[in-house]
Write an enzyme that holds these catalytic residues in place. Sequence first.
Site, PDB file in Angstrom:
ATOM      1  N   ARG A 235       0.831  -1.209   0.000  1.00 16.87           N
ATOM      2  CA  ARG A 235       0.000   0.000   0.000  1.00 16.87           C
ATOM      3  C   ARG A 235       0.867   1.262   0.000  1.00 16.87           C
ATOM      4  NH1 ARG A 235      -0.684   4.677   2.906  1.00 16.87           N
ATOM      5  NH2 ARG A 235      -0.358   3.504   4.826  1.00 16.87           N
TER       6      ARG A 235
ATOM      7  N   CYS B  84       5.269   9.932   0.399  1.00 19.92           N
ATOM      8  CA  CYS B  84       3.917  10.463   0.520  1.00 19.92           C
ATOM      9  C   CYS B  84       3.617  11.393  -0.647  1.00 19.92           C
ATOM     10  CB  CYS B  84       3.757  11.226   1.832  1.00 19.92           C
ATOM     11  SG  CYS B  84       2.137  11.987   2.036  1.00 19.92           S
TER      12      CYS B  84
END
Length: 299
Positions: free
Chosen positions: A14, A239
């Site tokens: 993920r 991120c």
Amino acid sequence: MNKKNIVIKEVGPRDGLQNEKEIISTGQKIQWIDLLSNTGLNYIEITSFVPPKWIPQLSDALEVAKGIKKKEGITYAALVPNLRGLESALEADMDEISLFMSASESHNLKNINKSINDTFPVLKDVAVSSIKAGKTVRAYVSTVFGCPYDGEVSIDKVRDICEQLFQYGVTEISLGDTIGVADPAKVEIVLGELSKHFNKSRIALHFHDTRGMALANILRAVDMGFTTFDSALGGLGGCPYAPGASGNVATDDLVHMLEKMGYHTGINEDLLQTAAVFIQNRIRKSLRSHQMAIYNTVK
């Protein structure tokens, strides 16, 4: 003196893949997760049930979740942003539901498009519905050690957010160093304060290795009695809403360090490398971890 057990939660499928531009096929993701399931890991976060436009790489979440070969003793988790995503996660029969928000207002707005106060009711709905469905719930709190937009983040604010999330029935909160600005001294200050309010067994740490400090930060946390850490195989990740953030601490480096020091992870390093080589070949670039740098040099 016997060294303690350390729990490593693999987030590569993920958090690791979400920032990769090279689209990995559904079949390859399933193969990779199945390889990870054979390594001795007892926790794998396999995908995120977010709208495809948010993270195209994870648009096949349901197909991946339904396609993997689940092994007994492993918790398979997925990130869920709202009740709509929860419907798919429940259809996929995920074991654990992960929530996410930031400790800094600006990052939360960039990441979720909501203020912190507006995020709480959404997460509460997901948490309550997940628990009713018989699932455990975990929460990520990002930018705990610093924000790319707001700078320093108040420990009091982090504490207040954690208190709110625990009230929703969350069993564990993972505190994120999203842009890799933490150092061992700062880790000691932040965790020292938070451990006055929360049981250490309910706090995990999620360090990024932007400045090469992640392993040192983990060792400081271990010395303080924390035993659960997130990592991504090969140092994958970053991120999308935190400029300059490099990958997560590498699972293979972390396991190697801890096992050398006498801690027990239950993870087989050879099988971990097999899984790392597999995904490295699929993303078509070298993984960042030190263990894979050695492999790539001598292969």
